[in-house]
Scaffold this motif. Structure first.
Motif, PDB file in Angstrom:
ATOM      1  N   ILE A  68     -27.257 -56.273  15.277  1.00  0.00           N
ATOM      2  CA  ILE A  68     -27.871 -55.611  16.431  1.00  0.00           C
ATOM      3  C   ILE A  68     -27.071 -55.951  17.687  1.00  0.00           C
ATOM      4  O   ILE A  68     -27.130 -57.060  18.199  1.00  0.00           O
ATOM      5  N   HIS A 128     -27.127 -54.291  20.665  1.00  0.00           N
ATOM      6  CA  HIS A 128     -27.841 -54.112  21.931  1.00  0.00           C
ATOM      7  C   HIS A 128     -29.308 -53.874  21.635  1.00  0.00           C
ATOM      8  O   HIS A 128     -29.649 -52.991  20.861  1.00  0.00           O
ATOM      9  N   PRO A 157     -32.570 -55.017  24.290  1.00  0.00           N
ATOM     10  CA  PRO A 157     -32.961 -55.938  25.358  1.00  0.00           C
ATOM     11  C   PRO A 157     -34.152 -56.835  25.019  1.00  0.00           C
ATOM     12  O   PRO A 157     -34.264 -57.923  25.565  1.00  0.00           O
ATOM     13  N   LEU A 158     -35.015 -56.388  24.115  1.00  0.00           N
ATOM     14  CA  LEU A 158     -36.157 -57.230  23.757  1.00  0.00           C
ATOM     15  C   LEU A 158     -35.690 -58.523  23.077  1.00  0.00           C
ATOM     16  O   LEU A 158     -36.308 -59.565  23.237  1.00  0.00           O
ATOM     17  N   LEU A 159     -34.597 -58.435  22.320  1.00  0.00           N
ATOM     18  CA  LEU A 159     -34.197 -59.591  21.500  1.00  0.00           C
ATOM     19  C   LEU A 159     -32.815 -60.148  21.826  1.00  0.00           C
ATOM     20  O   LEU A 159     -32.523 -61.297  21.515  1.00  0.00           O
ATOM     21  N   VAL A 160     -31.944 -59.314  22.410  1.00  0.00           N
ATOM     22  CA  VAL A 160     -30.527 -59.671  22.511  1.00  0.00           C
ATOM     23  C   VAL A 160     -30.061 -59.528  23.964  1.00  0.00           C
ATOM     24  O   VAL A 160     -30.543 -58.655  24.684  1.00  0.00           O
ATOM     25  N   ASP A 161     -29.097 -60.380  24.380  1.00  0.00           N
ATOM     26  CA  ASP A 161     -28.702 -60.432  25.796  1.00  0.00           C
ATOM     27  C   ASP A 161     -27.610 -59.447  26.212  1.00  0.00           C
ATOM     28  O   ASP A 161     -27.054 -59.590  27.295  1.00  0.00           O
ATOM     29  N   ASN A 162     -27.261 -58.483  25.410  1.00  0.00           N
ATOM     30  CA  ASN A 162     -26.208 -57.540  25.804  1.00  0.00           C
ATOM     31  C   ASN A 162     -26.651 -56.694  27.011  1.00  0.00           C
ATOM     32  O   ASN A 162     -27.750 -56.150  27.022  1.00  0.00           O
TER      33      ASN A 162
END
Lengths: 313, 452
Positions: A36, A38, A40-45
């Motif tokens: 994954i 991108h 935003p709920l889980l990852v900082d991309n």
């Protein structure tokens, strides 16, 4: 090698994402197959570097795009177009993305009425300034709340509010295996265990959910009298099945409450509102006496266009 | 003026962006925390039958749909003068406890813990739940399992858990059977063990190394709002009086029905989310040195306003927390700590309710409810803070007016100030260090603490 994914929620409640987590431990197996990039709920991309002042949205290329929620703002639209341009397969997740879903009810009054209430009419509003997309760095709200298909081509539509984890897993597995997903295509009634004795004959106003329905709520579901036959507004006949997953009973029915249509119409081209009024009449009730028809019949089907002439605000 | 832009803010549940404005010296002049859309439920529920409200507003939040479901049903009942049987009230609170447990596990492990276990400077590509799965697979598996266990119990009993339906105007759709009660008690005991483990892990290992950092970049005084039981001032998440605790220690208690005497809302050009403030302050100033009208909600606020907690293990945790950090505690990172104390409370309170003989009563609905004109307020404490519903119905029991102030909305001013404070401390005082991703992530850590 893991398959790359962009996972975006537009204007949404995040229930679709929580539903995936409700796969339990097997969610870890599903996620292990995905990279994954991108989400935003889980990852900082991020969309761009902090020093980039262009406010542009630049997403990585990925094999699969999963988009939940509907298009409420100009920004939602820009993000959706960017996702579409960067992925090979676009999965539309949930009823908001599929039809406009419940927030589509906002089309009954239009976006301007929403902001007027919030910033002027609300009894607690004492607003010295108002949100201003022209200067404030926030996106304009579009007049209408719309599903993804209004703007881009969608490859796989997974309905549900939320979609049962079985169907999210199936959609992802199908794309990974290069086949079409097998998703439910019948009505809620076709999988409902309730006893469908039709009262018939006497024309009466549909009941509102203001009393306990007939039947012993501790008896098995298979002994529960059909809500529609009792006279309650239950949208089972015109709603796509699947909320209970592959095995389970329809979830609201299992919760001893009538269906409100959260999987959307049985077929994309059916006119659920007309079909329902007919089902109501067949069950012996007077469709003309039904209160707030648009509030029930458009609950999850994407309400009609808002009052004409409205511009983005 | 130079501008830094962090978008989207990540590992939060909502949709927001942060703009940091720098002056000519490169110091922080201002920040704007922008919430990117208005969803507008308050307006488009107008005209709908009041009993449909609890079935519509669940879609405001797929993470805390139970709280919207329950607060709205309470408001409609207050407006239409409905008294609900005691068993139904207890079943509702039980559902709230069981729905809150997975929410807190989700936030701590999936959203917050990557910063603490992998570190604020870890490579952003792996600073997330997937990185955590690699670094601590057993812990993540336990968290997923505990979350799932409670969710299954709630689904077994109520049918639908994301966007629930079981609370209806007048009561609850079904009673709890003895078999279901036994299954819940058994499942809950496993989950409680994991939650106590999480509390210990956070208290002893994960949070202490970061408290000093949060003191430097996230410590400022405001008022706090939460709910307490009127009889002893103890923490309550489901019902009770609202209490404002002022920075000087003064307290005001009031019933939720009087919320308009205490709370007004302002707005700003750069956010779609309103800014509630304490009405008696006369206005809102978003300045951390001298905030005017600013109050905060959510876990830290609730521990600050509560005199005690009614369940033993959570009370012991509260006593430890008070010895370490005082009352009121203002350090933003302590929201996480307080979240875990509440997690312990939810487990204990759920068990207490399940052992209550009345919980399996069969009288769960008030009988036929007559639609009528009225006005009422319903509230509870959602994971993200006080959730207020104010409802007015007409003669036919249709919704005339609905005003909602949700948890994250109450915290808007507090979050905004936290962003500015953190950005100033980290950027102005960085002593020549580069503006790198670890620095910006520390700013975001101050937002994540609020679980917005």
């Amino acid at each position: 090698m893991a398959t790359t994914v962009i996972w975006k929620s537009l204007s949404s409640c995040a229930g679709c994402e929580i539903s995936l987590l409700n796969l339990g431990e097997s969610v870890l197996d599903v996620l292990a197959k995905l990279d994954i990039l991108h989400c935003p709920l889980l990852v900082d991309n991020k969309y761009s570097e902090p020093l980039d002042t262009s406010r542009r949205i630049d997403l990585p290329r990925a094999r699969i795009g999963i988009v939940s929620g509907g298009v409420r703002s100009q920004r939602n639209l820009e993000v959706l177009l960017e996702v579409r341009s960067k992925v090979e397969v676009l999965i539309s997740l949930g009823t908001c993305a599929a039809t406009g879903g419940l927030p589509g009810l906002s089309n009954l009054c239009g976006a301007r009425a929403l902001t007027d209430f919030s910033f002027e009419q609300s009894p607690t509003a004492r607003c010295t300034q108002k949100p201003n997309p022209a200067v404030g760095g926030i996106p304009a709200m579009l007049p209408e709340f719309t599903p993804l298909t209004r703007h881009v081509a969608v490859d796989v539509v997974v309905p549900g509010c939320p979609p049962h984890p079985d169907w999210i897993e199936e959609a992802i597995a199908a794309v990974l295996e290069g086949r079409s997903p097998v998703l439910p295509d019948r009505s809620v009634c076709s999988v409902c265990p309730a006893v469908s004795a039709v009262s018939g004959g006497v024309s009466k106003a549909p009941l509102r959910s203001l009393r306990a329905p007939l039947g012993d709520p501790t008896a098995p579901l298979s002994a529960m009298p059909c809500f529609l036959a009792q006279g309650y507004v239950c949208l089972g006949p015109v709603t796509r099945a699947g909320c209970g997953g592959r095995e389970g009973a329809p979830q609201c029915i299992a919760g001893r409450a009538p269906c409100r249509g959260c999987y959307g119409p049985v077929r994309a081209d059916s006119v659920a509102s007309l079909d329902f009024l007919e089902a109501l009449a067949v069950a012996g009730h007077d469709p003309a006496a039904m209160p707030d028809k648009p509030g029930y019949l458009s609950r999850f089907t994407g309400a009609p266009k808002p009052p004409s002439g409205e511009k983005p605000s | 003026m130079k501008r830094l832009h962090i978008a989207p803010l990540s590992r939060i549940e909502g949709h927001a962006a942060l703009t940091i404005y720098l002056d000519d010296q490169g110091n922080v002049a201002d920040t704007h925390l922008s919430v990117m859309s208005l969803r507008g439920f308050e307006r488009f529920v107008q005209g709908r039958p009041a009993e449909e409200l609890p079935r519509i507003v669940t879609r405001i939040c797929g993470i805390c749909p139970w709280q919207h479901h329950l607060a709205s049903v309470k408001a409609v009942e207050a407006a239409m003068g409905v008294t609900v049987p005691p068993t139904a009230v207890k079943l509702r609170e039980l559902c709230q406890m069981l729905a809150t447990i997975p929410d807190k596990i989700l936030h701590f492990y999936f959203l917050a813990a990557p910063d603490f276990l992998l570190g604020p400077d870890a490579d952003p590509a792996g600073r997330n739940i997937f990185g955590l799965i690699k670094a601590a697979p057993d812990l993540v598996r336990q968290a997923v399992r505990a979350r799932m266990r409670v969710s299954e119990l709630l689904e077994m009993f109520t049918g639908k858990i994301i966007h629930p339906v079981a609370a209806t105007v007048g009561g609850f759709t079904k009673p709890l059977s003895e078999d279901e009660r036994a299954a819940m008690l058994a499942g809950l005991s496993e989950v409680t063990a994991f939650c106590l483990h999480s509390m210990r892990l956070a208290r002893e290992k994960l949070l202490p190394p970061y408290i000093e950092m949060f003191r430097e970049i996230g410590d400022y005084a405001t008022a706090y709002l939460g709910t307490v039981r009127p009889q002893d001032g103890s923490l309550d998440l489901f019902d009770g009086d609202l209490r404002v605790l002022h920075p000087d220690g003064a307290m005001e208690n009031f019933p939720a029905s009087r919320y308009m005497d205490y709370i007004s809302e302002d707005s700003r050009e750069w956010s779609w989310l309103k800014f509630p403030y304490l009405k008696k302050a006369g206005g809102l100033e978003l300045d951390y040195r001298n905030p005017l009208g600013v109050y905060r909600v959510n876990t830290l606020a609730r521990l600050n306003v509560a005199d005690c907690i009614s369940t033993p293990q959570a009370q012991r945790e509260l006593e430890f927390f008070r010895r370490e950090f005082g009352r009121p505690a203002h350090v933003v990172g302590l929201y996480h700590w307080a979240r875990l104390v509440e997690l312990v409370y939810c487990c204990e309170r759920a068990e207490e309710l399940l052992r209550d003989p009345e919980i399996t009563g069969t009288q769960v609905h008030a009988g036929a409810v007559e639609p009528r004109a009225g006005e009422g307020v319903g509230h509870l404490e959602a994971p993200r803070g006080t959730l207020l519903y104010h409802v007015r119905t007409n003669d036919e029991g249709l919704l005339d007016m609905v005003n909602i102030i949700a948890g994250t909305t109450h915290n808007n001013a507090g979050m905004h100030i936290s962003m500015k404070l953190a950005a100033q401390r980290l950027i102005d005082d960085r002593g020549g260090k580069p503006l790198d991703q670890g620095l910006f992530n520390r700013v975001e850590m101050c937002l994540r603490a609020y679980d917005p």
